[in-house]
Design a protein around this motif. Structure first.
Motif, PDB file in Angstrom:
ATOM      1  N   HIS A  63       9.130  21.096  21.475  1.00  0.00           N
ATOM      2  CA  HIS A  63       8.281  22.157  20.902  1.00  0.00           C
ATOM      3  C   HIS A  63       6.843  21.635  20.873  1.00  0.00           C
ATOM      4  CE1 HIS A  63      11.775  24.344  19.020  1.00  0.00           C
ATOM      5  NE2 HIS A  63      12.286  23.135  18.943  1.00  0.00           N
ATOM      6  N   ARG A  65       4.147  23.568  20.558  1.00  0.00           N
ATOM      7  CA  ARG A  65       3.319  24.429  19.694  1.00  0.00           C
ATOM      8  C   ARG A  65       2.140  25.057  20.413  1.00  0.00           C
ATOM      9  NH1 ARG A  65       7.373  23.783  16.334  1.00  0.00           N
ATOM     10  NH2 ARG A  65       7.385  21.951  15.015  1.00  0.00           N
ATOM     11  N   ASN A  95       9.000  28.977  21.012  1.00  0.00           N
ATOM     12  CA  ASN A  95       8.503  29.476  19.713  1.00  0.00           C
ATOM     13  C   ASN A  95       7.022  29.165  19.553  1.00  0.00           C
ATOM     14  OD1 ASN A  95       9.608  26.779  19.478  1.00  0.00           O
ATOM     15  ND2 ASN A  95       9.528  26.927  17.260  1.00  0.00           N
ATOM     16  N   PHE A 150      17.169  31.502  18.016  1.00  0.00           N
ATOM     17  CA  PHE A 150      17.135  30.776  16.744  1.00  0.00           C
ATOM     18  C   PHE A 150      18.076  31.475  15.755  1.00  0.00           C
ATOM     19  CE2 PHE A 150      13.178  29.603  18.794  1.00  0.00           C
ATOM     20  CZ  PHE A 150      13.029  28.260  18.475  1.00  0.00           C
ATOM     21  N   TYR A 153      17.580  31.974  11.712  1.00  0.00           N
ATOM     22  CA  TYR A 153      16.166  31.898  11.329  1.00  0.00           C
ATOM     23  C   TYR A 153      15.567  33.294  11.155  1.00  0.00           C
ATOM     24  CZ  TYR A 153      14.613  27.011  12.025  1.00  0.00           C
ATOM     25  OH  TYR A 153      14.362  25.678  11.911  1.00  0.00           O
ATOM     26  N   LEU A 162       8.591  30.240  13.164  1.00  0.00           N
ATOM     27  CA  LEU A 162       9.819  30.156  12.371  1.00  0.00           C
ATOM     28  C   LEU A 162       9.492  30.077  10.889  1.00  0.00           C
ATOM     29  CD1 LEU A 162      11.602  27.370  14.470  1.00  0.00           C
ATOM     30  CD2 LEU A 162      11.901  29.847  14.677  1.00  0.00           C
ATOM     31  N   TYR A 164      10.610  28.391   7.866  1.00  0.00           N
ATOM     32  CA  TYR A 164      11.495  27.246   7.610  1.00  0.00           C
ATOM     33  C   TYR A 164      12.242  27.360   6.289  1.00  0.00           C
ATOM     34  CZ  TYR A 164       9.029  25.170  11.524  1.00  0.00           C
ATOM     35  OH  TYR A 164       8.519  24.930  12.766  1.00  0.00           O
ATOM     36  N   HIS A 199      20.229  27.671  18.239  1.00  0.00           N
ATOM     37  CA  HIS A 199      20.152  26.916  16.997  1.00  0.00           C
ATOM     38  C   HIS A 199      21.274  27.528  16.166  1.00  0.00           C
ATOM     39  CE1 HIS A 199      17.932  24.941  13.627  1.00  0.00           C
ATOM     40  NE2 HIS A 199      18.783  25.716  12.975  1.00  0.00           N
ATOM     41  N   HIS A 255      21.214  20.812  19.575  1.00  0.00           N
ATOM     42  CA  HIS A 255      21.146  19.753  18.544  1.00  0.00           C
ATOM     43  C   HIS A 255      22.317  19.740  17.542  1.00  0.00           C
ATOM     44  CE1 HIS A 255      19.406  23.180  16.536  1.00  0.00           C
ATOM     45  NE2 HIS A 255      18.186  22.991  16.964  1.00  0.00           N
ATOM     46  N   VAL A 300      14.837  17.778   9.129  1.00  0.00           N
ATOM     47  CA  VAL A 300      14.938  18.581  10.343  1.00  0.00           C
ATOM     48  C   VAL A 300      16.025  19.619  10.093  1.00  0.00           C
ATOM     49  CG1 VAL A 300      14.252  16.799  12.025  1.00  0.00           C
ATOM     50  CG2 VAL A 300      16.638  16.975  11.353  1.00  0.00           C
ATOM     51  N   TYR A 301      16.020  20.679  10.890  1.00  0.00           N
ATOM     52  CA  TYR A 301      17.106  21.655  10.875  1.00  0.00           C
ATOM     53  C   TYR A 301      17.784  21.646  12.229  1.00  0.00           C
ATOM     54  CZ  TYR A 301      15.180  23.894   6.637  1.00  0.00           C
ATOM     55  OH  TYR A 301      14.727  24.181   5.383  1.00  0.00           O
ATOM     56  N   ASP A 328      14.400  17.278  20.617  1.00  0.00           N
ATOM     57  CA  ASP A 328      13.960  18.283  19.649  1.00  0.00           C
ATOM     58  C   ASP A 328      12.621  17.866  19.033  1.00  0.00           C
ATOM     59  OD1 ASP A 328      13.782  20.575  18.188  1.00  0.00           O
ATOM     60  OD2 ASP A 328      15.434  20.135  16.823  1.00  0.00           O
ATOM     61  N   ALA A 330       9.476  18.149  17.470  1.00  0.00           N
ATOM     62  CA  ALA A 330       9.008  19.294  16.673  1.00  0.00           C
ATOM     63  C   ALA A 330       7.969  18.823  15.656  1.00  0.00           C
ATOM     64  CB  ALA A 330      10.191  19.974  15.978  1.00  0.00           C
ATOM     65  N   HIS A 332       4.931  18.349  13.049  1.00  0.00           N
ATOM     66  CA  HIS A 332       4.133  18.994  11.988  1.00  0.00           C
ATOM     67  C   HIS A 332       3.151  17.935  11.528  1.00  0.00           C
ATOM     68  CE1 HIS A 332       6.938  22.352  11.809  1.00  0.00           C
ATOM     69  NE2 HIS A 332       7.929  21.486  11.802  1.00  0.00           N
ATOM     70  N   ALA A 346      10.583  21.848   8.717  1.00  0.00           N
ATOM     71  CA  ALA A 346      11.581  20.951   9.328  1.00  0.00           C
ATOM     72  C   ALA A 346      11.114  20.540  10.718  1.00  0.00           C
ATOM     73  CB  ALA A 346      12.918  21.678   9.427  1.00  0.00           C
ATOM     74  N   GLY A 347      11.318  19.285  11.060  1.00  0.00           N
ATOM     75  CA  GLY A 347      10.984  18.813  12.412  1.00  0.00           C
ATOM     76  C   GLY A 347      10.163  17.537  12.381  1.00  0.00           C
TER      77      GLY A 347
HETATM   78  O1  DOR Z   1      13.701  20.941  12.594  1.00  0.00           O
HETATM   79  C1  DOR Z   1      13.458  21.860  13.372  1.00  0.00           C
HETATM   80  N1  DOR Z   1      12.205  22.111  13.820  1.00  0.00           N
HETATM   81  N2  DOR Z   1      14.464  22.637  13.765  1.00  0.00           N
HETATM   82  C2  DOR Z   1      14.249  23.738  14.507  1.00  0.00           C
HETATM   83  O2  DOR Z   1      15.175  24.453  14.755  1.00  0.00           O
HETATM   84  C3  DOR Z   1      12.901  24.121  14.939  1.00  0.00           C
HETATM   85  C4  DOR Z   1      11.981  23.001  14.900  1.00  0.00           C
HETATM   86  C5  DOR Z   1      10.537  23.454  14.926  1.00  0.00           C
HETATM   87  O3  DOR Z   1      10.142  24.155  15.870  1.00  0.00           O
HETATM   88  O4  DOR Z   1       9.792  23.077  14.030  1.00  0.00           O
END
Ligand code: DOR
Ligand code: ZN
Length: 473
Positions: A63, A65, A95, A150, A153, A162, A164, A199, A255, A300-301, A328, A330, A332, A346-347
């Motif tokens: 991801h 972004r 996404n 997803f 979500y 998303l 979260y 997901h 995942h 994380v998710y 994965d 992801a 932040h 999450a991520g």
């Molecule tokens: O932890 C996660 N982050 N799980 C996801 O399904 C999406 C991802 C995100 O894009 O931040």
């Protein structure tokens, strides 16, 4: 004949074999694999010096972004992080804002990423129910890698980002889709013959169980797991398997994090259901026991679960239930992750640390070097129909290589990551075994940890289209 490149003294690894040979490259493709000295000049030589020469490794789940919340990451950062981590091809998740939900957005995204790419990339498309069921065919024809849904979500109504920590009643959201809507998406994707990847978490269960935990004042990592127990994943996986049987779609579980979900996929595969499953380094190398040390960066998710799940996931790797490993990635920002476990997103980063972690697992005797090629090159390339152009050292394939030094020691350090965000659960993790050179279509992009490639060099990769219902793995 003038060869563009000769790669000599390498020990070539495939998913099953290890052998010595030199590789000759012409026009970005592998032209010869031989121990004989070929006639003709060679413009450039790389001496692998007895290290392993692997097919270029693929990360199918990233991801970046971009476009959208590029303050967290963008594609020039993530594709350099990929190159630094020994990855030659990224499959980019949809996404973004706007999401890859129709043909026009696909074209724009191709152009956007192409300009920033250091390595090659494929594009995932998003499934958003009746909002784009009619666009599935055109996305397929444009050449998406697969379709991502997803499941569980809610997404923001305008940005499609998303949610979260979604709660029913929130403003400006598209709530999670119901089973009927999922079924229709699967019917549409089934017509394309491409992967429908999910997901897999049950929103209904998460809502009830999380509310119960919150009412009791629970805010710890164990409470998070009580709100999202293993049942949340396996319930969705089993539902998906049944729907895949009914629609004939190629169903892929993203995942995987729980023992029960691995077992459900194993059983369905034995019955001949077209289902596959992947996992990620955080599920292989972390468990709830690490939370105390790592902290909220680990969120994380689906969440990282228990030791017994980790063991079951390794078993799934060993017996082939799990097709491949991906990051994965992801990201932040550190500020976003540095808060109350309940409200942070999450991520975490992963594209740069995945290969070092997996090579370290080889040195620890958990897997073989051939498994690295199986899990990070051959199987993902086959699953997404880019094999043997990607994922193989074969005549005619793209000249993508990852050279690894199995003796090289390193420490994963957040400040050394090439991503914009430095959020990782593996800060301070010591590894033995490192990618030391990344080569994409005959050109070195990373050498000894330094990026030497050019922005804009990476190209879009599209799969070979199959007839619906016919697939290669
Ligand atoms: O932890 C996660 N982050 N799980 C996801 O399904 C999406 C991802 C995100 O894009 O931040
Ligand atoms: Zn993801």
């Amino acid at each position: 004949m003038i060869w563009d490149l000769k790669i000599k003294n390498g020990t070539i690894v495939s998913g099953t074999d290890i052998y010595k040979a030199d590789v000759y490259v012409k026009n970005g493709k592998i032209g010869a694999i031989t121990s004989e000295i070929l006639a003709g000049d060679v413009n450039e030589q790389i001496d692998v010096g007895g290290n392993y020469l692997l097919p270029g490794l693929i990360d199918t789940h990233v991801h970046s972004r971009d476009p959208g919340p590029t303050y967290k990451e963008d594609f020039s950062y993530s594709s350099q992080a990929a190159a630094a981590g020994g990855i030659t091809t990224i499959f980019e998740m949809p996404n973004t804002t706007p999401p890859v939900s129709n043909g026009k957005n696909f074209d724009n995204q191709k152009e956007n990423l192409q300009a920033k790419a250091y390595v090659d990339f494929g594009l995932w498309a998003i499934c958003i129910g009746s909002l784009n069921n009619t666009n599935i065919k055109e996305l397929h024809e444009k050449g998406v890698i697969g379709f991502k849904f997803f499941w569980g979500y809610a997404v923001h109504k305008e940005t499609f980002q998303l949610m979260y920590n979604y709660k029913p009643g929130m403003d400006n959201v598209i709530p999670p889709f119901d089973d009927g809507e999922v079924y229709e998406m699967m019917e549409e994707v089934a017509k394309t013959g491409k992967i429908f990847a999910v997901h897999a978490e049950s929103n209904e269960l998460i809502q009830k169980l999380t509310a119960r935990v919150e009412k009791q004042g629970g805010r710890t990592y164990q409470d998070l797991l009580k709100g999202r127990p293993n049942l949340v994943e396996v319930l969705t996986v089993k539902k998906g398997i049944e729907m895949a049987k009914a629609t004939g779609v190629r169903f892929h579980v993203l995942h995987v994090s729980s023992k029960e979900a691995v077992e459900a996929v194993r059983e369905a595969k034995q019955q001949g259901v077209p289902v596959t499953v992947e996992t990620c380094p955080h599920y292989l190398f972390l468990s709830d026991e690490d939370y105390e040390k790592v902290g909220p960066q680990m969120k994380v998710y689906p969440p990282v679960k228990y030791k017994k799940d980790q063991d079951a996931i390794w078993k799934g790797i060993a017996d082939g239930t799990i097709s491949h490993v991906c990051s994965d990635h992801a990201p932040h920002t550190e500020e976003e992750k540095d808060g109350d476990l309940w409200s942070i997103p999450a991520g975490m980063c992963g594209v740069e640390s995945m290969v070092p972690l997996m090579l370290n697992a080889v040195n620890e005797g958990k897997i073989e070097i051939t498994d690295i090629v199986r899990l990070l090159a051959e199987e993902p390339a086959k699953l997404f129909d880019v094999y043997p152009r990607k994922g193989a050292i074969q005549i005619g394939a793209d000249a993508d290589f990852t050279i690894v030094d199995m003796k090289k020691k390193s420490v994963i350090k957040r400040e050394n990551l090439h991503s914009k965000s430095k959020v990782t659960a593996f800060d301070g993790f010591k590894v033995t075994g490192m990618p030391i050179q990344t080569i994409v279509r005959g050109k070195t992009i990373m050498k000894d940890g330094i990026i030497v490639g050019e922005k804009g060099y990476g190209k879009l990769v599209t799969p070979v289209n199959h007839s619906p219902g016919v697939h290669s793995s």
